[in-house]
Structure formats: C-alpha cells, structure tokens
Design a protein around this motif. Structure first.
Motif, short mmCIF file in Angstrom:
data_model
loop_
_atom_site.label_atom_id
_atom_site.label_comp_id
_atom_site.label_asym_id
_atom_site.label_seq_id
_atom_site.Cartn_x
_atom_site.Cartn_y
_atom_site.Cartn_z
N SER A 32 44.06 9.12 44.47
CA SER A 32 43.48 9.66 43.17
C SER A 32 44.29 10.87 42.79
O SER A 32 44.14 11.03 40.89
CB SER A 32 41.74 10.17 43.60
OG SER A 32 42.60 11.53 44.61
N THR A 33 44.95 11.24 43.21
CA THR A 33 45.57 11.69 42.28
C THR A 33 46.94 10.94 41.64
O THR A 33 47.46 11.72 39.79
CB THR A 33 47.05 12.50 43.34
OG1 THR A 33 46.37 13.65 44.28
CG2 THR A 33 48.17 14.24 42.32
N TRP A 34 47.66 10.04 41.69
CA TRP A 34 48.43 9.18 40.96
C TRP A 34 47.34 8.74 39.66
O TRP A 34 47.69 8.76 38.69
CB TRP A 34 48.69 7.92 41.80
CG TRP A 34 49.21 6.82 41.08
CD1 TRP A 34 50.21 6.76 40.42
CD2 TRP A 34 48.62 5.73 40.44
NE1 TRP A 34 49.94 5.36 39.73
CE2 TRP A 34 48.99 4.62 40.20
CE3 TRP A 34 46.96 4.93 40.82
CZ2 TRP A 34 48.50 3.38 39.36
CZ3 TRP A 34 46.79 3.88 40.32
CH2 TRP A 34 47.06 2.83 39.30
N LEU A 35 45.90 8.19 39.92
CA LEU A 35 45.02 8.05 39.13
C LEU A 35 44.97 9.22 37.89
O LEU A 35 45.14 9.00 36.80
CB LEU A 35 43.80 7.23 39.73
CG LEU A 35 42.86 6.94 38.75
CD1 LEU A 35 43.69 5.53 38.03
CD2 LEU A 35 41.48 6.30 38.98
N GLN A 36 44.74 10.13 38.64
CA GLN A 36 44.29 11.62 37.46
C GLN A 36 45.49 11.50 36.38
O GLN A 36 45.19 11.95 35.45
CB GLN A 36 44.06 12.98 38.24
CG GLN A 36 43.29 13.67 37.58
CD GLN A 36 41.86 13.57 36.51
OE1 GLN A 36 40.72 13.50 37.10
NE2 GLN A 36 41.77 12.81 35.53
N LEU A 37 46.66 11.85 37.44
CA LEU A 37 47.99 11.81 35.92
C LEU A 37 48.19 10.92 35.24
O LEU A 37 47.90 11.25 34.22
CB LEU A 37 49.27 11.87 36.94
CG LEU A 37 50.48 11.79 36.66
CD1 LEU A 37 50.78 13.05 36.51
CD2 LEU A 37 51.27 11.27 37.59
N HIS A 38 47.80 9.65 35.25
CA HIS A 38 47.38 8.47 34.24
C HIS A 38 46.15 8.46 33.32
O HIS A 38 46.83 8.58 32.53
CB HIS A 38 47.39 6.87 34.91
CG HIS A 38 49.18 6.92 35.78
ND1 HIS A 38 49.69 6.78 36.54
CD2 HIS A 38 49.72 6.36 34.83
CE1 HIS A 38 50.44 6.95 37.21
NE2 HIS A 38 50.32 6.12 36.23
N LEU A 39 45.12 9.28 33.96
CA LEU A 39 44.35 9.37 33.17
C LEU A 39 43.70 10.68 32.42
O LEU A 39 43.02 10.77 31.17
CB LEU A 39 42.92 9.22 34.00
CG LEU A 39 42.09 8.33 34.63
CD1 LEU A 39 41.06 7.94 36.07
CD2 LEU A 39 42.49 7.16 33.72
N GLY A 40 44.49 11.72 32.97
CA GLY A 40 44.67 13.42 31.80
C GLY A 40 44.01 13.34 32.17
O GLY A 40 43.33 14.17 33.25
N GLU A 41 42.68 14.19 31.01
CA GLU A 41 41.52 14.83 30.98
C GLU A 41 40.70 13.97 31.45
O GLU A 41 39.19 14.90 31.01
CB GLU A 41 41.27 15.92 29.57
CG GLU A 41 42.39 16.30 29.13
CD GLU A 41 42.39 17.05 30.13
OE1 GLU A 41 41.52 18.14 30.10
OE2 GLU A 41 43.71 17.84 29.99
#
Length: 184
Positions: free
Chosen positions: A146-155
């Motif tokens: 989920s950290t990887w995904l949040q990094l790509h999603l930004g806000e």
C-alpha cells in the motif's frame, strides 16, 4: 469458512482493532514440502501472556460487543483439519504474529479465495494502514504494498471506491498469474 481469504480477513480485522498501523501478510505454497504457510504480522498493541494462552479458545474474546471469539479457533480448526496448526506470538506494545501451516495437497484444504477483496476491505478504513501482501508459489512471486501504491497516487486516498476496485483487480490478477492464469 469456505475460503482462506476470509480467515485472513478476520486476522486483519483483529490487527486493525488492536491499533495496527503496519500489517504484513505472507502466503507461501511449497509443493516440494507439501506445505502451505500463511503468516499475518502486525504492530498492534499485542497481547499479555494470559490473553495469548486463551486466544484460540472460541469462548474467549476481548470485545465487549459479543461473548465469543470464533475467528482464531475456526482458523485453528481449518489448519488442523488440513494436517497443520496455528501458532501465535505476541508481546504487549509490539504486535502479534499468527502463522498457520497446512498440508498443501490435503483434500479438505479450502481455496485461497478473493485476496483482492480481503486487502481492499482492510484498506477501506478511515485510519491509514501500511499493508504488504507477499505471495510465493514455487518460483513465482507476487507482492503488493500500500505504501508503493500511495506513493504513485499522491494525494488520492487509498480508501476511495475506484482505488479499492483497482486494488482488488490488481491483486486478483497477480494471484491468478501465480497459477498460470491471466486473471480478470
């Protein structure tokens, strides 16, 4: 429970109820050893020794909303039915680790089930959680963070509908590829 993913979902709910902010799920299928291992590790508040000893008892729960805690005892029953066991480790303030082992070729082994929906359900909460799912089947591996995904999603928050739908599809496709399929 009809699917292993539902047992894992119950473990995730326990971890989140215990205040976990980091949860690691590992599923390893070792055909050579005829062994399925499922591990869920969290950084929640953990359990005292007395609670840890009672945790597999279906009539023990720390929740005030009900008088039984069937989740872990049902997981233990499934593991035992499939030639395995559930082991618990926990320390107050340091979290809990649940490891289930089962005979991979056992005829009563439930299917893995919808891991995408399980992970999406854990991410759907208001409180942010770092969740890592690692699945190895023979030489093939799949990992979701989920950290990887949040990094790509930004806000964009992880718990919004379109993101959760994507998470479910992405994980289910990755798991299907471990079994040689394309996924949906």
């Amino acid at each position: 429970m009809e699917e292993l993913a539902l047992h894992i979902l119950d473990l995730l709910e326990n971890a989140l109820a215990a205040g976990a902010r980091r949860i690691f799920i590992t599923v390893e299928e070792d055909a050579g050893r005829d062994l399925l291992t499922i591990e869920v590790r969290d950084d929640g508040r953990g359990m005292e020794a007395e609670a840890l000893q009672k945790a597999l008892d279906p009539f023990y729960t720390t929740r005030a909303t009900r008088k039984a805690g069937l989740g872990l005892s049902l997981f233990q029953a499934t593991a035992a039915q499939c030639g395995g066991n559930v082991a618990l480790e926990s320390r107050p303030g340091q979290g809990t680790r649940v490891v289930a082992t089962m005979q991979l070729s056992h005829p009563d082994l439930p299917p893995l089930g919808d891991m995408g929906a399980t992970i999406a359900a854990a991410l759907s909460r208001e409180e942010p959680v770092e969740l890592v799912y690692y699945h190895r089947r023979g030489q093939k591996e799949f990992k979701f963070s989920s950290t990887w995904l949040q990094l790509h999603l930004g806000e964009i928050p992880l718990n919004c509908g379109p993101v959760l739908d994507w998470v479910q599809r992405y994980i289910n496709k990755g798991v299907a590829e471990l079994y040689g399929g394309e996924g949906k």
